[in-house]
Design an enzyme around this catalytic site. Sequence first.
Site, PDB file in Angstrom:
ATOM      1  CB  ILE A  21      85.245  43.637  94.625  1.00  0.00           C
ATOM      2  CG1 ILE A  21      86.045  42.561  94.890  1.00  0.00           C
ATOM      3  CG2 ILE A  21      85.710  44.040  93.145  1.00  0.00           C
ATOM      4  CD1 ILE A  21      85.956  41.235  94.669  1.00  0.00           C
ATOM      5  CB  ALA A  92      75.398  44.482  94.010  1.00  0.00           C
ATOM      6  CE1 TYR A 156      78.711  34.181  94.839  1.00  0.00           C
ATOM      7  CE2 TYR A 156      80.195  32.708  94.549  1.00  0.00           C
ATOM      8  CZ  TYR A 156      80.089  33.948  94.723  1.00  0.00           C
ATOM      9  OH  TYR A 156      81.067  34.942  94.567  1.00  0.00           O
TER      10      TYR A 156
HETATM   11  N1  LIG Z   1      85.060  38.462  98.085  1.00  0.00           N
HETATM   12  C1  LIG Z   1      85.476  37.106  97.248  1.00  0.00           C
HETATM   13  O1  LIG Z   1      86.107  35.977  97.537  1.00  0.00           O
HETATM   14  C2  LIG Z   1      84.865  36.944  95.980  1.00  0.00           C
HETATM   15  C3  LIG Z   1      85.525  36.127  94.896  1.00  0.00           C
HETATM   16  C4  LIG Z   1      84.736  35.810  93.870  1.00  0.00           C
HETATM   17  C5  LIG Z   1      83.576  36.510  93.238  1.00  0.00           C
HETATM   18  N2  LIG Z   1      83.172  37.632  94.001  1.00  0.00           N
HETATM   19  C6  LIG Z   1      82.278  38.485  93.759  1.00  0.00           C
HETATM   20  O2  LIG Z   1      82.522  39.728  93.501  1.00  0.00           O
HETATM   21  C7  LIG Z   1      81.578  40.670  93.831  1.00  0.00           C
HETATM   22  C8  LIG Z   1      81.719  41.567  95.237  1.00  0.00           C
HETATM   23  O3  LIG Z   1      81.940  40.810  96.103  1.00  0.00           O
HETATM   24  P1  LIG Z   1      82.613  41.529  97.497  1.00  0.00           P
HETATM   25  O4  LIG Z   1      83.460  40.498  98.078  1.00  0.00           O
HETATM   26  O5  LIG Z   1      83.147  42.801  97.349  1.00  0.00           O
HETATM   27  O6  LIG Z   1      81.177  41.474  98.592  1.00  0.00           O
HETATM   28  P2  LIG Z   1      80.879  42.470  99.714  1.00  0.00           P
HETATM   29  O7  LIG Z   1      82.124  42.970 100.314  1.00  0.00           O
HETATM   30  O8  LIG Z   1      80.139  41.385 100.603  1.00  0.00           O
HETATM   31  O9  LIG Z   1      80.033  43.451  99.127  1.00  0.00           O
HETATM   32  C9  LIG Z   1      78.657  43.141  98.476  1.00  0.00           C
HETATM   33  C10 LIG Z   1      77.936  44.274  97.889  1.00  0.00           C
HETATM   34  O10 LIG Z   1      76.755  43.959  97.478  1.00  0.00           O
HETATM   35  C11 LIG Z   1      75.842  44.893  97.692  1.00  0.00           C
HETATM   36  N3  LIG Z   1      74.427  44.205  97.785  1.00  0.00           N
HETATM   37  C12 LIG Z   1      74.060  43.090  98.233  1.00  0.00           C
HETATM   38  N4  LIG Z   1      72.784  43.047  97.920  1.00  0.00           N
HETATM   39  C13 LIG Z   1      72.317  44.238  97.441  1.00  0.00           C
HETATM   40  C14 LIG Z   1      71.015  44.606  96.837  1.00  0.00           C
HETATM   41  N5  LIG Z   1      69.746  43.786  97.144  1.00  0.00           N
HETATM   42  N6  LIG Z   1      70.869  45.509  96.279  1.00  0.00           N
HETATM   43  C15 LIG Z   1      71.950  46.344  96.076  1.00  0.00           C
HETATM   44  N7  LIG Z   1      73.394  46.076  96.434  1.00  0.00           N
HETATM   45  C16 LIG Z   1      73.399  44.844  97.127  1.00  0.00           C
HETATM   46  C17 LIG Z   1      76.050  45.423  99.097  1.00  0.00           C
HETATM   47  O11 LIG Z   1      75.721  46.695  99.277  1.00  0.00           O
HETATM   48  P3  LIG Z   1      74.727  47.307 100.418  1.00  0.00           P
HETATM   49  O12 LIG Z   1      74.944  46.152 101.626  1.00  0.00           O
HETATM   50  O13 LIG Z   1      74.957  48.564 100.429  1.00  0.00           O
HETATM   51  O14 LIG Z   1      73.441  46.995  99.856  1.00  0.00           O
HETATM   52  C18 LIG Z   1      77.549  45.341  98.870  1.00  0.00           C
HETATM   53  O15 LIG Z   1      78.120  46.408  98.358  1.00  0.00           O
HETATM   54  C19 LIG Z   1      80.212  39.780  94.281  1.00  0.00           C
HETATM   55  O16 LIG Z   1      79.387  39.514  93.219  1.00  0.00           O
HETATM   56  C20 LIG Z   1      80.971  38.433  94.791  1.00  0.00           C
HETATM   57  O17 LIG Z   1      80.125  37.341  94.309  1.00  0.00           O
HETATM   58  C21 LIG Z   1      83.870  37.903  95.633  1.00  0.00           C
END
Ligand SMILES: NC(=O)c1ccc[n+]([C@@H]2O[C@H](COP(=O)([O-])OP(=O)(O)OC[C@H]3O[C@@H](n4cnc5c(N)ncnc54)[C@H](OP(=O)(O)O)[C@@H]3O)[C@@H](O)[C@H]2O)c1
Length: 252
Positions: A21, A92, A156
């Site tokens: 996202i 993140a 979570y």
């Molecule tokens: N996907 C879903 O179904 C969903 C649904 C509801 C809400 N969300 C929320 O939407 C947001 C984005 O989710 P996504 O699906 O895009 O997840 P994703 O593809 O797993 O991406 C997660 C991101 O978080 C970064 N990250 C994790 N730990 C970090 C740290 N210690 N420091 C800096 N960056 C960190 C990672 O970057 P690096 O690896 O480069 O550090 C990565 O860019 C999250 O908050 C998630 O909870 C997602």
Amino acid sequence: MINPMDLAGRTVLVTGASSGIGRETARLISQLGARVVLVGRNEERLAETLRSLDGEGHRAELFDLSSADEIPRWLKSVTASSGPLHGLVHSAGIIKLCPLRVSTSQTVEDVMGINVKAAIGLARGFCQKNVRASSGSIVFLSSVTGLTGQAGLSAYAASKGAIIALTKALAVELAGERIRVNCVAPGLVTTEMGQGQLSLLTPDQGAALKSMHLLGFGSAHDVACAIAFLLAETARWITGTTLVVDGGYTAH
Ligand SMILES: NC(=O)c1ccc[n+]([C@@H]2O[C@H](COP(=O)([O-])OP(=O)(O)OC[C@H]3O[C@@H](n4cnc5c(N)ncnc54)[C@H](OP(=O)(O)O)[C@@H]3O)[C@@H](O)[C@H]2O)c1
């Protein structure tokens, strides 16, 4: 033609910009004219996002958000060269599927650290003099998990519920500084995180979850559009809200 979501002349910092996202949000807002500061830990993947942006003046910043207390100082140094920020998106995040009986305080610490403590550190950093422009918009990522119960996701869910409460509290606290604060609450989005969650389900569980999303699972672009809306002038009268973007998951 007037585009009410035009972001020309705005600088927006996006965490989680190396994936899912956050990456798609960075791409979309660059197409809307924003200059973007991309944040993540994975240099190669951040560089990939950087190459895919429209326009000029973007930059990538490597930073581990688990050092929440370091965030305000780090943001000062970033904006000393990028110029003041008009927007901040905290995408993140981490998720841990962990039934209560095996959940530890470390599980809670880890999830709260990135999802909530970093959000507070970023908001604190954003408010500093010279870090933000004369007005600003902060967008956090909550989840439908913060609104409805799901087994195995207590830490979570608590973190995403906390984001909804944090959004309201900061909206009230920061309105006088012309900073709007909102969050989006997505249903299941087919990013790495979403696919990872799906891979833990049986085919029947996966099908049941899909059928609860009346419009099917979401894409990162579906959520990025909502985030861009909240960043832009389209949301100038919106603060403290949770925008649910879930394909109808919470409609029943
Ligand atoms: N996907 C879903 O179904 C969903 C649904 C509801 C809400 N969300 C929320 O939407 C947001 C984005 O989710 P996504 O699906 O895009 O997840 P994703 O593809 O797993 O991406 C997660 C991101 O978080 C970064 N990250 C994790 N730990 C970090 C740290 N210690 N420091 C800096 N960056 C960190 C990672 O970057 P690096 O690896 O480069 O550090 C990565 O860019 C999250 O908050 C998630 O909870 C997602």
